[in-house]
Design an enzyme around this catalytic site. Sequence first.
Site, short mmCIF file in Angstrom:
data_model
loop_
_atom_site.label_atom_id
_atom_site.label_comp_id
_atom_site.label_asym_id
_atom_site.label_seq_id
_atom_site.Cartn_x
_atom_site.Cartn_y
_atom_site.Cartn_z
N ALA A 194 0.87 -1.39 -0.15
CA ALA A 194 -0.22 0.05 -0.01
C ALA A 194 0.87 1.30 0.03
CB ALA A 194 -1.03 -0.14 1.25
N ALA A 195 2.05 1.13 0.32
CA ALA A 195 2.88 2.43 0.72
C ALA A 195 3.72 2.52 -0.86
CB ALA A 195 4.10 2.28 1.39
N GLY A 196 3.42 1.65 -1.69
CA GLY A 196 4.25 1.75 -2.84
C GLY A 196 3.86 2.52 -4.08
N ASN A 223 10.07 -13.87 -3.19
CA ASN A 223 8.71 -13.60 -3.39
C ASN A 223 7.77 -14.93 -2.98
OD1 ASN A 223 7.92 -10.92 -4.22
ND2 ASN A 223 9.74 -11.55 -5.79
N GLN A 247 0.82 -15.19 2.38
CA GLN A 247 -0.34 -14.35 2.01
C GLN A 247 -1.44 -15.39 1.31
OE1 GLN A 247 0.17 -11.05 -0.33
NE2 GLN A 247 1.70 -10.07 1.46
N VAL A 300 -0.56 -8.73 -8.68
CA VAL A 300 0.22 -7.72 -9.58
C VAL A 300 1.62 -7.82 -9.53
CG1 VAL A 300 0.41 -5.33 -10.12
CG2 VAL A 300 -1.63 -6.23 -9.85
N ASP A 354 -0.44 -5.72 -20.26
CA ASP A 354 0.46 -6.10 -21.73
C ASP A 354 -0.90 -6.05 -22.82
OD1 ASP A 354 2.94 -7.26 -20.50
OD2 ASP A 354 1.37 -8.47 -19.47
N HIS A 413 3.37 -12.75 -17.74
CA HIS A 413 3.51 -11.53 -17.59
C HIS A 413 5.05 -11.35 -17.61
CE1 HIS A 413 3.46 -7.27 -17.04
NE2 HIS A 413 4.07 -7.36 -15.66
#
Length: 326
Positions: free
Chosen positions: A12-14, A105, A112, A129, A159, A187
Amino acid sequence: SKPAVRVAVTGAAGQICYSLLFRIANGDLFGKDQPVILQLLDLPQAQKAVNGVVMELEDCAFPLLSGVVVTDDPKTAFRDIDAALLVGARPRSQGMERRDLLSANAEIFKVQGRALNEAAKRDVKVLVVGNPANTNAYITMKSAPDLPAGNITAMLRLDHNRAVSQLAAKAGVGPAEIEKIAVWGNHSPTMYADYRFATAKGQPLPKLINDETWYRETLIPTVGKRGGAIIEARGASSAASAANAAIDHMRDWVQGSNGRWVSMGVPSDGSYGIPEGIIFGVPVICSGGKYERVKGLEIDEFSRKMMDKTLAELIEERDAIADLLK
Ligand code: NDP
């Protein structure tokens, strides 16, 4: 008025969220009559910055924004949510190998996925995303076995939109006049933007453009490398266009695509020779809160080659993180 929907957004801070959150709060995703509660997740060290973004959200006095939760705990962020946009991901730092990026990741999305499995509504719609988006979505899906696998998706829409825009410019038509574009696969620069079925104003697009060499040698690589071109020009990665694509993806899934084809990364059902479960970009049509794959398209030799290449990359990514899922 309608009861509010709960939507979780991570990272959210990105940069991407700095566009995305305001669009969601403005009703661009769920509709102009649908109140929303934002449940914002970010790392402990980013909490202060998230609170700053929340101050700005407050200052917009959005009529549809009926609540905001800020947290660094995934279960709190995902409690009772109707939708999740998983934007936060570990960026590649200098000297970091691709494999290290994948596993850093994988750990994030494993945590999550488990939290979604435990806390989210059973019909939650999830969009990943954060890159590598397809493989992060795969890990999320594997870590959330009680949720419908098909509800975990990855973003190919940027894309897709990039291809539509470039093709429209070449054909001398507006982007809204282009239909039936498909973006297949990962992606990443290996994705395959397929214009064989596309039309503009009802005319076959390949005929209208009449330049197969341009399509193969310019359009496809231009779309594949567009992210890099934006970093080069702007000195920062694409953020507003990525946020816009995330809105497009979720809005169409929630509200329908009006019969139009859109590209989504979804777990393969085995069609088109893609192994089941691989999160692969395919053309879909959305209606009634569901997506349906466009079936029975002919895959010619060129397309097979392009699809095999992007598939090989996804299989390699899947195999690289396989141990972490045990
Ligand atoms: P951005 O908001 O710019 O990007 C977030 C993610 O989206 C990245 O993985 C990025 O990939 C990806 N992405 C997908 N498509 C695109 C596109 N077309 N253009 C650009 N990016 C795209 O990243 P920031 O670094 O500004 O912010 C990330 C935030 O996530 C930070 O606030 C950080 O604290 C948070 N974070 C949260 C985590 C958590 O909640 N557990 C874990 C890790 C980070 P790419 O890197 O390839 O550009």
